[in-house]
Enzyme design. Structure first.
Site, PDB file in Angstrom:
ATOM      1  N   HIS A 153       0.839  -1.198   0.000  1.00  0.00           N
ATOM      2  CA  HIS A 153       0.000   0.000   0.000  1.00  0.00           C
ATOM      3  C   HIS A 153       0.877   1.252   0.000  1.00  0.00           C
ATOM      4  O   HIS A 153       2.089   1.179   0.175  1.00  0.00           O
ATOM      5  CB  HIS A 153      -0.917   0.024   1.226  1.00  0.00           C
ATOM      6  CG  HIS A 153      -2.101  -0.875   1.103  1.00  0.00           C
ATOM      7  ND1 HIS A 153      -2.050  -2.221   1.400  1.00  0.00           N
ATOM      8  CD2 HIS A 153      -3.373  -0.632   0.712  1.00  0.00           C
ATOM      9  CE1 HIS A 153      -3.236  -2.765   1.207  1.00  0.00           C
ATOM     10  NE2 HIS A 153      -4.055  -1.833   0.786  1.00  0.00           N
ATOM     11  N   LYS A 180      -0.230   4.652   4.757  1.00  0.00           N
ATOM     12  CA  LYS A 180      -1.074   3.691   5.476  1.00  0.00           C
ATOM     13  C   LYS A 180      -0.448   3.375   6.828  1.00  0.00           C
ATOM     14  O   LYS A 180       0.756   3.106   6.927  1.00  0.00           O
ATOM     15  CB  LYS A 180      -1.258   2.409   4.653  1.00  0.00           C
ATOM     16  CG  LYS A 180      -2.268   1.447   5.261  1.00  0.00           C
ATOM     17  CD  LYS A 180      -2.649   0.362   4.275  1.00  0.00           C
ATOM     18  CE  LYS A 180      -3.640  -0.618   4.865  1.00  0.00           C
ATOM     19  NZ  LYS A 180      -4.895   0.017   5.281  1.00  0.00           N
TER      20      LYS A 180
END
Length: 242
Positions: free
Chosen positions: A131, A135
């Site tokens: 990600h 995050k």
């Protein structure tokens, strides 16, 4: 046309949800954020969607119960006590919680469960995810969802068979373990793979998210579906009829 209440409205997902609600022909009833409460507005909405923070979950579920409204929960980083809260709320109102609202990921999890059940314990399972750099939780909610699917296929408990954060002299891979590897960087919306490694062969199931709108559209579809259900706990599998 449904009235959606969005909790976590100013976040990335909140903004995507507002666009997805409009695209689907529905209306944003109200959007609230940290420091605000959905409670005073919940009764005006047809369905609530929560993409805020774990520490706000109890209050948001409470507001849904008081107003008698269904609630979709996409907040990540949930722990065991939060799932207890979800189960309690589901006795009073329809509750749909998922680590990922992508229709493609939902189907992928179904396939992972089938593969884990049919290939058997001789095949090692590894869940790989990447990600964007911002995050804050790891492994991702989607990675956990896929790991849970693999564990369900094997008839085991993920928490008792999960390996993550390998570093140094860890020893050989534990028999029957489900491994997790986490990558972070750039602006990646979401990449997930489940690798089944057998003797001299591998099977990989993968999904790539090109834009977080896929999650927003899935959450809106889930919310619309949830408005027609009785009190209970639901998943995206129910939305797709899997």
């Amino acid at each position: 046309m449904l009235q959606f209440g969005v909790i976590g409205h100013k976040g990335r997902m909140g903004q995507a949800l507002e666009a997805a609600i409009a695209d689907a022909g529905h209306v944003l009833c109200v959007g609230v954020d940290a420091g605000g409460s959905i409670g005073p507005y919940a009764s005006q909405c047809d369905v609530l969607v929560d993409f805020s923070a774990p520490d706000a979950l109890a209050a948001n579920l409470g507001a849904a119960r008081v107003a008698g409204k269904p609630i979709v929960v996409g907040t990540t980083g949930l722990e065991e006590q939060h799932f207890v809260m979800l189960a309690e709320a589901a006795r009073a109102v329809p509750v749909l919680q998922s680590g990922n609202f992508s229709l493609g990921v939902t189907l992928m999890a179904h396939l992972v469960r089938e593969a884990a059940a049919r290939l058997g314990p001789d095949w090692d399972i590894e869940v790989l995810e990447m990600h964007h750099r911002m995050k804050v939780d790891a492994p991702s909610g989607t990675a956990k969802l896929l790991g849970e699917a693999a564990a369900a296929g094997r008839g085991i408990v993920l928490g008792d068979n999960m390996e993550s954060g390998r570093h140094g002299m860890t020893g050989a891979r534990a028999e029957g373990a489900i491994g997790f590897a986490t990558l972070r960087g750039g602006t990646v919306a979401g990449e997930h793979s489940v690798i089944f490694a057998g003797s001299e062969e591998r099977l990989t199931l993968s999904h790539s998210a090109e834009n977080r709108m896929i999650f927003a559209r899935g959450a809106v579809r889930a919310g619309a579906w949830l408005t027609g259900q009785s009190a209970g706990r639901y998943t995206m599998n129910d939305v797709l009829g899997l």
